[in-house]
Design an enzyme around this catalytic site. Sequence first.
Site, PDB file in Angstrom:
ATOM      1  N   GLY A 641       0.110  13.644  -5.053  1.00  0.00           N
ATOM      2  CA  GLY A 641       1.188  12.678  -4.839  1.00  0.00           C
ATOM      3  C   GLY A 641       0.862  11.647  -3.773  1.00  0.00           C
ATOM      4  O   GLY A 641       1.497  10.588  -3.710  1.00  0.00           O
ATOM      5  N   GLU A 642      -0.124  11.904  -2.958  1.00  0.00           N
ATOM      6  CA  GLU A 642      -0.462  10.994  -1.860  1.00  0.00           C
ATOM      7  C   GLU A 642      -1.348   9.864  -2.382  1.00  0.00           C
ATOM      8  O   GLU A 642      -2.357  10.105  -3.062  1.00  0.00           O
ATOM      9  CB  GLU A 642      -1.176  11.781  -0.763  1.00  0.00           C
ATOM     10  CG  GLU A 642      -1.395  10.999   0.511  1.00  0.00           C
ATOM     11  CD  GLU A 642      -2.052  11.852   1.588  1.00  0.00           C
ATOM     12  OE1 GLU A 642      -2.739  11.286   2.444  1.00  0.00           O
ATOM     13  OE2 GLU A 642      -1.872  13.089   1.544  1.00  0.00           O
ATOM     14  N   ALA A 643      -0.976   8.633  -2.042  1.00  0.00           N
ATOM     15  CA  ALA A 643      -1.678   7.458  -2.584  1.00  0.00           C
ATOM     16  C   ALA A 643      -3.140   7.432  -2.172  1.00  0.00           C
ATOM     17  O   ALA A 643      -4.011   7.043  -2.961  1.00  0.00           O
ATOM     18  CB  ALA A 643      -0.970   6.179  -2.120  1.00  0.00           C
ATOM     19  N   LYS A 645      -5.147   9.888  -1.589  1.00  0.00           N
ATOM     20  CA  LYS A 645      -5.925  10.863  -2.362  1.00  0.00           C
ATOM     21  C   LYS A 645      -6.207  10.329  -3.762  1.00  0.00           C
ATOM     22  O   LYS A 645      -7.325  10.445  -4.270  1.00  0.00           O
ATOM     23  CB  LYS A 645      -5.185  12.197  -2.451  1.00  0.00           C
ATOM     24  CG  LYS A 645      -5.068  12.941  -1.116  1.00  0.00           C
ATOM     25  CD  LYS A 645      -4.394  14.306  -1.302  1.00  0.00           C
ATOM     26  CE  LYS A 645      -4.366  15.076   0.014  1.00  0.00           C
ATOM     27  NZ  LYS A 645      -3.756  16.418  -0.128  1.00  0.00           N
ATOM     28  N   ILE A 646      -5.178   9.718  -4.365  1.00  0.00           N
ATOM     29  CA  ILE A 646      -5.382   9.117  -5.688  1.00  0.00           C
ATOM     30  C   ILE A 646      -6.428   8.026  -5.615  1.00  0.00           C
ATOM     31  O   ILE A 646      -7.286   7.881  -6.498  1.00  0.00           O
ATOM     32  CB  ILE A 646      -4.054   8.557  -6.232  1.00  0.00           C
ATOM     33  CG1 ILE A 646      -3.032   9.681  -6.413  1.00  0.00           C
ATOM     34  CG2 ILE A 646      -4.269   7.833  -7.558  1.00  0.00           C
ATOM     35  CD1 ILE A 646      -1.667   9.208  -6.863  1.00  0.00           C
TER      36      ILE A 646
END
Length: 1202
Positions: A641-643, A645-646
């Site tokens: 969910g963390e930007a 990490k994406i």
Amino acid sequence: MSASQSLGGPSRCGRVVGPSLDKIIKNVAWRKHSQLVSSCKSTIDKLESLPECDDSDSKSPLVGIPSSDAEYVLQPLFLALDSAYAKVVEPALDCTFKLLSLGLVRGEIINSHLFFNIIDAICKSGGLGEEAIELGVLRVLLSAVRSPCVLIRGDCLVQIVRTCYNVYLGGVNGTNQICAKSVLAQIVTIVFTRVEEDSMDVSVKRVSVNELLEFTDKNLNEGNSIHFCQNFINEVIEATQGGVPLNLELPNASPPVSMSKQVDDTEPGPDDGSSSSKIREDGFLLFKNLCKLSMKFSSQQHPDDRILLRGKILSLELLNVVMDNGSSIWRNNERFLNGIKQYLCLSLLKNSALSAMAIFQLQCSIFMNLLSKFRSGLKKEIGMFFPMLILRVLENVLQPSFLQKMTVLNLLDKLSQDPQIIIDIFVNYDCDVDASNIFERIVNGLLKTALGPPTGSTTSLSPAQDITFRHESVKCLVSIIKSMGAWMDQQIRPGDLNLVKSPESNSLGESQLTLNGEEGNTSDLELHPDINSEFSDAATLEQRRAYKAELQKGISLFNRKPSKGIEFLISNKKIGSSPEEVALFLKNTGGLDEAKIGDYLGEREDFSLKVMHAYVDSFNFKGMDFGEAIRFFLQGFRLPGEAQKIDRIMEKFAERFCKCNPSSFSSADTAYVLAYSVIMLNTDAHNNMVKDKMTKADFIRNNRGIDDGKDLPEEYLGALYDKIVRNEIKMKADSSAPQSKQENSFNRLLGLDGILNLVNWKQNEEKAVGANGLLIRHIQEQFKSNSRKSESAYHVVTDVAILRFMVEVCWGPMLAAFSVTLDQSDDRVATSQSLQGFRHAVHVTAVMGMQTQRDAFVTSVAKFTYLHCAGDMKQKNVDAVKAIISIAIEDGDHLQEAWEHILTCLSRIEHLQLLGEGAPSDATFFTSSNFETEEKTPKTLGFSSFKKGTLQNPAMAAVVRGSSYDSTSVGVNPSALVTPEQINSFISNLNLLDQIGNFELNHVFAHSQRLNGEAIVAFVKALCKVSISELQSLTDPRVFGLTKIVEIAHYNMNRIRLVWSRIWNVLSDFFVSVGLSENLSVAIFAMDSLRQLAMKFLEREELANYNFQNEFLRPFVIVMQKSNSTEIRELTVRCISQMVLSRVSNVKSGWKSVFMVFTAAAADERKNIVLLAFETMEKISDLLMEDLYAIRRAVLMSHQLY
């Protein structure tokens, strides 16, 4: 000879056909069927003109009729059957039946055979709607298939089966429908019995009509329909016995006719060569078509097609008959085994989506046959279906279907009665890293069912249904532990108690691997010892199980804290330490939480970053469309969910995609931005919370200028948009069905998520809806890929040590289930089952030397005797007492420390029995100061005291009131008085103990003579402990154990000296301890008991230079030296005096102990003890002198004689 008898001429065929044709002529309408009349007359004339034939024309389809005339003879029968006129058809059917039953028709009936047209006309006449005609058709068709002279092949066999199907589905009445079903089952039995033997001349088992109606069609029974149909089958089979069995040509000399008319054969059959015989070729094709018929589903236009559903159920019933009678051919022939995998397993898979009860029951029955007979060749298939069919229903505690769960419980009960199946399930699944812990889940599921729904939960079960489930689940657990014990006893030969595997156990013996099925079926392994089965010892399997447990522990830890889980797995060497090996683990291991994988791959730590790079680099996107590539990439994990990490993951994905497809975009930046856009589109399009959906124009506009300042082609972006909107990007394991976390972890570990999506267990859905085709193909691929793994080898174990690991898994749930049932239920059947479970569990754990588990079971049974609180005793507690006695007698050799619990129970039984008889308490024999205040207590405290309500004895009151199990005596709180209600309850409960007689109690002690050397020592140690606790009781000292010790010593005195020496070492310390007791009466009783034993022992002669008499008498020396009681010291001297004076000639090494006692007595401060010692010495001297004089006289007399 009359005219009717001469019709048809001299041949056997003529004598059958002639009268029938004459009857047809009489019944036919001449004007309407002139051709038939003409044909009948000419045929009769022809038959009468034929000479008596010696049957030299073997090619003729009719015995005794030349082949050139056979067609002419059969023509009127064909015309009569084809007339659709009942009065004509009926005699034609009767004639055909006689020809077939008498063996007058022969050959292979295929399209070119003369008799094929007759069969075809018979099948068509089944639709006339006449009851008698339908039965006649069924009779002829069954006779045709049963005849050993006729081989029905290809389309002809299919047509016969189809006709019987049609009669079953649309017969004029229920009796005819049951007959059709029975005929089909008998036909299938005949065909596959021949397939097994590969011969026409076989003995055929007759079907049981009553068993055929086990699952369905009971509503068709019209009074005596079952009896009628059974007689119908029996009569046809008995009549069709004549004729010479057909001698078939070489295999494949005449290829079978395609069965494509019945089912479109779009799938290729197993490629296993072309060496099948004609019989087996047709049998396989019939099996394949039955499977395909069972997979037909209703169309969307007619979703409630009940006829199709009945046909599907009938197909499954016939397949169940095939598997029920299946034997070696299905194990040893690769084509037939692959047929099970390719067709039958697919049928089970597709039909698992249906909620019709009959289908579920049939699936379970077929699965049971596969498991019991063919499990060695179907390891992975069974591993897939077990959770889907059985465990899913078993583990549903709150909202189960009553009938479904009862079906599963009955299946498990049948399964658990076979010891080898239970062992094989544990070995091949619980010890296999790639499989579910099926045995463990069975036991835990049965425990959950036995405990019932949790308190406060909402359930759909009625109280009666819940109780039924509880009792059935306990019954299954009892069967499991009983089977484990039976297998253990089978593997351990008498005397082989060290649990060491014998050399013979390395070979496959029938005695080791016999299947104890109800019908005496031969073991799967015995008849299928192919290369797919291999023997493994318990140590190897335990290593695999330990590896599996560590791996699952690491997976569980990863699913909570990914970094900790990876560290644990690396440190325990379950995965390598390189980023590439960790990435491979994340990519290929089942059971991992996909969200946690995404979180871990998005971490910024150095090692996690390297793992993520290795993970992405493991994908090959060459030649893939961008949408296809990102879909493929995201199947294995869920984006975090963390930007940030994406961002890291997508950045690496873009780089990898461009590296695999250099000409796709101008730079990796393009792929990176487009990847982000695709993820946003996927979320927007498939999230119900988003109201304003992104349009295609919006998507194109958002991606302008991303290709190094240029726009990507609108057609390309539009096509990408359409693909994402139509088909959501999601993981492989995403499931729409809600499942518990535990179930999800099991399913992910097995790769079963997709399979279980097929199963909809809502009971209100009755539509025959087929499962998703793509998913089915995916599961078939799983079957194929699993079969290629080395772990798919089927393991066979004869090492009894494997039971240790099984017990470690199941003993806790079993103890809980048996205990809860025994505690909460007063139902005699349920409590008896639980006590049986305890007995079998004690047997297994005791023989296997598992002390903790053995003691837990024995202690539980001992507590449930309620002997420590007899006022609360019920019949089930008396049954527990009986179980304790049975355990003592049956497993005494292995009880060791557990003897203490059993002997404590026996002591308490004896105490309560004495109270019931009104006998005085043992305390009345003891005059210790502890009891001087009770001089006025009545000495007789039997039922009369209870009834008068004058019970004032504190010790007795404590007995009535009861205490905890671990108390040293039956009652510990003598201060409070008891109520009349307690007394009445106590008296009535004492009456229950009348079921336990003195014989049963004494039998345990008398049986001690049969205990082995180790067991008797453990028995004596435990008895000494019990006796000491009795004698040390402050409220009610007792001598039960002490008297039994004397008995045991007498019983076992003749054992070999090595064993007796060990026994006496225990008894010696015991007698010293009790002889030095502060309670004078107790000490006196002990010393007198020791004297009795010593007198008995001194009767035995001791050889020279042995020292055992001295050891035996040493307790007297120690007591004499250490006792502070004048009475005890005096008693010791008197005991020694009596023994020596009465056995002076037998005393040898014992003189040392005798003189040590007298030496201690001579130094005693009490004059009477000193005088007693010297008086005894004087008497001994006189006796010895007399013996010496007697010896001297004897010597002198002998000299004088010579």
